[in-house]
Write an enzyme that holds these catalytic residues in place. Structure first.
Site, PDB file in Angstrom:
ATOM      1  N   SER A  45       0.954  -1.153  -0.101  1.00 24.50           N
ATOM      2  CA  SER A  45      -0.018   0.111  -0.201  1.00 24.50           C
ATOM      3  C   SER A  45       0.728   1.125  -0.225  1.00 24.50           C
ATOM      4  O   SER A  45       2.073   1.259  -0.111  1.00 24.50           O
ATOM      5  CB  SER A  45      -0.996   0.003   1.125  1.00 24.50           C
ATOM      6  OG  SER A  45       0.047   0.085   2.410  1.00 24.50           O
ATOM      7  N   GLY A  46       0.129   2.456   0.576  1.00 22.55           N
ATOM      8  CA  GLY A  46       1.027   3.675   0.711  1.00 22.55           C
ATOM      9  C   GLY A  46       1.222   3.624   2.222  1.00 22.55           C
ATOM     10  O   GLY A  46       0.984   2.425   2.837  1.00 22.55           O
ATOM     11  N   ASP A  47       1.208   4.778   2.854  1.00 21.88           N
ATOM     12  CA  ASP A  47       1.540   4.696   4.187  1.00 21.88           C
ATOM     13  C   ASP A  47       0.176   4.541   4.851  1.00 21.88           C
ATOM     14  O   ASP A  47       0.299   4.388   6.088  1.00 21.88           O
ATOM     15  CB  ASP A  47       2.005   6.212   4.533  1.00 21.88           C
ATOM     16  CG  ASP A  47       3.606   6.352   3.989  1.00 21.88           C
ATOM     17  OD1 ASP A  47       4.441   5.402   4.267  1.00 21.88           O
ATOM     18  OD2 ASP A  47       3.777   7.268   3.212  1.00 21.88           O
ATOM     19  N   GLY A  60      -0.818  11.245   6.604  1.00 22.51           N
ATOM     20  CA  GLY A  60      -1.250  11.460   5.227  1.00 22.51           C
ATOM     21  C   GLY A  60      -2.863  11.163   5.320  1.00 22.51           C
ATOM     22  O   GLY A  60      -3.540  11.324   4.182  1.00 22.51           O
TER      23      GLY A  60
END
Length: 457
Positions: A163-165, A428
């Site tokens: 994934s991202g963060d 984020g």
């Protein structure tokens, strides 16, 4: 034989010698010689086919590029010698990293291409390294919190987020919600296969957002303590591993989600369009400051960056949630905190990591587990020209060169917005636009990293 009594060189197939020298495996044959970086070696084992060595080819493009060399073993004596040598090779290639890791892989299928990236780039590397892999896809926002909250700590060595963060943020919060939160957070390592846009965790811990290289880094990764951050907001208590921001930089991030297709230019576009509309985000600020002088911060980082851990890496066994040394945002402000006017605040950014997104080294003095949080504040007196200069220099790690940028190292802070609407970003993710308080838990989390004590800046 090596100085430790382990075989350093063996001969196979009569005419080929395999030698472990410094950081390389040297293969010498009658027709040609070759080198393999020890870091790239995934596995070495004896089977009915003889001695097999698997490794990642140095040119990792879009897909995992796994290669192997194989040599016949003629008799039982050679088999024993080859087995002992292969064991020594693995020790040299993996160092202190755990072999054959048991990985709980969580994939965010809504993250562009994450499923395909894992299957084509990461899964083959985990398989070649003989890792045990259990894969699960998330079905809704917050699903990874539930998975982490219920995970069997004894069944896995790490949770790997494809994934991202956002997914690591959920995993840390899931572990923090458990009745044995302290044990869970100091036992279960968290890692990232980068599939998002910023991928800060991968950049800081692995030095790359290449999926294949990140998978290799997970195979070779060592467990490192990481500072985690408690955030209290109203009755809510959550955990952050990366950053908190408000003002121009937060708006530039959260309000340009629909522009991810712009890639690296999204941030600059977001900053310029934001400051064209608004420059001040008034608030009240209070810090438990440890260092507030730029030269002092730089000197501290130079002294500490190569030092061994100052925090225990042993798991904690006591039950209960995360203890709060400074109370919550609803408590009276401690008397020894520094109160700072935020009437003309343009940007507030606090980070536990150096790199907040690709090519964005906002906090070059950040350390993983020193118990200190790096805080950047910028007033609206910076002006458009100054903001443009900061937009260029901040990602290059030049925060100390900018006179309009204030830097601190703190153990806690409180931020209270004076307006009713705006953006607060935590790792984020959107958070309610209201007062919040943050404090550092030194070395409470565990991550897989290429280093025992430093970021890959």
């Amino acid at each position: 034989m090596s100085s430790l009594g382990s075989p350093k060189t063996i001969k196979v197939d009569k005419s080929v010698s395999l030698s472990i020298e410094d950081a390389f495996l040297i293969i010498k044959g009658t027709l040609s010689n070759s080198l393999i970086d020890l870091y790239a070696i995934l596995n070495a084992y004896i089977s009915t086919d003889g001695l097999t060595i698997t490794y990642v080819d140095g040119n990792c493009g879009s897909d995992a590029n796994i290669d192997a060399v194989q040599y016949a073993v003629r008799d039982e004596k050679e088999r024993e010698q080859a087995a002992a040598w292969a064991k020594h090779l693995l020790k040299c290639a993996h160092g202190q990293a755990q072999l054959y890791k048991r990985l709980k892989v969580i994939i965010n299928p809504f993250c562009s291409g994450a499923v395909k990236k894992f299957r084509t780039c990461a899964a083959p590397i985990f398989a070649a390294a003989h890792c045990q892999v259990d894969v699960e896809e998330t079905r809704y926002k917050g699903h990874a919190i539930e998975i982490a909250e219920k995970i069997d700590l004894a069944a896995y060595d790490a949770i790997v987020c494809c994934s991202g963060d956002g997914l690591p943020h959920e995993v840390f919060n899931g572990l923090a919600k458990r009745a044995d939160a302290l044990k869970a957070l100091t036992t279960m390592a968290v890692a990232m296969v980068p599939c998002g846009s910023g991928n800060a965790m991968a950049w800081n811990l692995f030095g790359t957002d290449n999926v294949s290289l990140a998978a290799l880094a997970i195979v070779k990764g060592v467990k490192m303590p990481l500072d985690l951050l408690s955030i209290t907001q109203g009755e809510r208590h959550t955990v952050s591993f990366l950053s908190q921001s408000l003002g121009v930089l937060a708006d530039s991030d959260l309000k340009t989600e629909h522009l991810r297709w712009m890639g690296d230019h999204r941030f600059i576009y977001g900053v310029l369009t934001t400051i064209a509309q608004r420059t001040a985000y008034p608030c009240e600020l209070a810090f438990k400051t440890v260092m507030g002088d730029k030269p002092q911060i730089r000197d501290y980082h130079q002294r500490r960056k190569d030092q061994p851990l100052s925090v225990s890496s042993e798991p904690r066994t006591e039950l209960g949630g995360l203890p709060l040394k400074y109370g919550t945002v609803q408590d009276d402000l401690p008397e020894d905190w520094e109160v700072v006017s935020g009437e003309g605040l343009s940007s507030f950014y606090a980070s536990n990591m150096a790199i907040v997104a690709k090519d964005t080294n906002f906090f070059p003095a950040a350390l993983p587990n020193d118990g200190l949080l790096d805080v950047m504040t910028v007033d609206d007196t910076i002006g458009f020209v100054g903001a443009l200069e900061a937009t260029i220099k901040l990602p290059q790690g030049k925060c100390f060169e900018l006179g309009d940028v204030q830097m601190r190292k703190v153990t806690a802070y409180r931020l209270t917005p004076k307006e009713k609407e705006g953006c607060i970003s935590v790792d984020g993710e959107w958070y309610p636009f209201e007062a919040f308080q943050v404090e550092v838990h030194q070395g409470l989390g565990r991550v897989l990293s290429r280093s025992h004590h430093a970021y890959q800046v």
